[in-house]
Design a protein around this motif. Structure first.
Motif, PDB file in Angstrom:
ATOM      1  N   UNK A   1       0.813  -1.216   0.000  1.00  0.00           N
ATOM      2  CA  UNK A   1       0.000   0.000   0.000  1.00  0.00           C
ATOM      3  C   UNK A   1       0.852   1.274   0.000  1.00  0.00           C
ATOM      4  N   UNK A   2       0.192   2.373  -0.373  1.00  0.00           N
ATOM      5  CA  UNK A   2       0.821   3.678  -0.327  1.00  0.00           C
ATOM      6  C   UNK A   2       1.176   4.017   1.124  1.00  0.00           C
ATOM      7  N   UNK A   3       0.336   3.606   2.059  1.00  0.00           N
ATOM      8  CA  UNK A   3       0.609   3.858   3.481  1.00  0.00           C
ATOM      9  C   UNK A   3       1.905   3.167   3.905  1.00  0.00           C
ATOM     10  N   UNK A   4       2.120   1.949   3.430  1.00  0.00           N
ATOM     11  CA  UNK A   4       3.374   1.250   3.746  1.00  0.00           C
ATOM     12  C   UNK A   4       4.565   1.972   3.113  1.00  0.00           C
TER      13      UNK A   4
ATOM     14  N   UNK B   1       9.038   7.708   5.667  1.00  0.00           N
ATOM     15  CA  UNK B   1       9.095   8.398   6.959  1.00  0.00           C
ATOM     16  C   UNK B   1      10.224   7.846   7.813  1.00  0.00           C
ATOM     17  N   UNK B   2      10.371   6.536   7.842  1.00  0.00           N
ATOM     18  CA  UNK B   2      11.447   5.926   8.623  1.00  0.00           C
ATOM     19  C   UNK B   2      12.811   6.453   8.172  1.00  0.00           C
ATOM     20  N   UNK B   3      13.020   6.510   6.856  1.00  0.00           N
ATOM     21  CA  UNK B   3      14.315   6.937   6.329  1.00  0.00           C
ATOM     22  C   UNK B   3      14.548   8.434   6.501  1.00  0.00           C
TER      23      UNK B   3
ATOM     24  N   UNK C   1       8.431  -3.755  -2.181  1.00  0.00           N
ATOM     25  CA  UNK C   1       7.793  -4.372  -3.347  1.00  0.00           C
ATOM     26  C   UNK C   1       8.037  -5.876  -3.399  1.00  0.00           C
ATOM     27  N   UNK C   2       9.166  -6.324  -2.878  1.00  0.00           N
ATOM     28  CA  UNK C   2       9.478  -7.757  -2.898  1.00  0.00           C
ATOM     29  C   UNK C   2       8.788  -8.531  -1.778  1.00  0.00           C
ATOM     30  N   UNK C   3       8.018  -7.814  -0.957  1.00  0.00           N
ATOM     31  CA  UNK C   3       7.247  -8.490   0.078  1.00  0.00           C
ATOM     32  C   UNK C   3       7.981  -8.710   1.387  1.00  0.00           C
ATOM     33  N   UNK C   4       9.092  -8.063   1.547  1.00  0.00           N
ATOM     34  CA  UNK C   4       9.836  -8.211   2.801  1.00  0.00           C
ATOM     35  C   UNK C   4       8.998  -7.687   3.964  1.00  0.00           C
TER      36      UNK C   4
ATOM     37  N   UNK D   1       7.842  -5.669   7.159  1.00  0.00           N
ATOM     38  CA  UNK D   1       8.107  -4.274   7.506  1.00  0.00           C
ATOM     39  C   UNK D   1       9.184  -4.142   8.587  1.00  0.00           C
ATOM     40  N   UNK D   2       9.184  -5.004   9.591  1.00  0.00           N
ATOM     41  CA  UNK D   2      10.197  -4.882  10.654  1.00  0.00           C
ATOM     42  C   UNK D   2      11.610  -5.111  10.115  1.00  0.00           C
TER      43      UNK D   2
END
Length: 122
Positions: A33-36, A42-44, A109-112, A114-115
């Motif tokens: 998602x765009x939120x992800x 934001x993290x970076x 995009x590769x599905x990794x 989030x953590x």
């Protein structure tokens, strides 16, 4: 690794607004998602959604984008290859930061998980 001056200038002049839709398309195509995507950015960078919209509206270059950013202290944990370059070997700070962002978008995009993307300690 040293990049060429022309390469670094080209990256610095790219606008975030021109690249962001490609990031969105890439992650949405893979079911994220765009939120992800915004969470990763934001993290970076420390930017929230409002900041990102302002930077897009202002047509900020990557040079301006990263000059305003507060790079996460754990960003140096982002390693691997992107666009044929090993991130940890890139010497130009701006080019390295742009490649950090590219790598995070690729991982999303590769599905990794989030953590893992956000380099959260286990």
């Amino acid at each position: 690794m040293t990049t060429t001056k022309a390469h670094d200038e080209r990256i610095s002049k790219l606008t975030f607004a021109s690249v962001y839709p490609h990031y969105v398309a890439k992650v949405e195509k893979k079911g994220r998602s765009v939120e992800e995507l915004q969470e990763v950015i934001t993290w970076l960078t420390g930017f929230n959604a409002k900041d990102l919209q302002r930077l897009i509206k202002d047509n900020a270059t990557f040079e301006q984008f990263f000059a305003e950013a507060t790079i996460n202290p754990n960003a140096s944990q982002i390693t691997g290859s992107i666009c044929g370059y090993r991130i940890e070997d890139i010497e130009t700070p701006l080019t390295k930061q742009v490649r950090y962002l590219d790598k995070l978008v690729d991982e999303l995009a590769k599905g990794r998980k989030m953590e893992k993307i956000l380099r959260t300690p286990t």
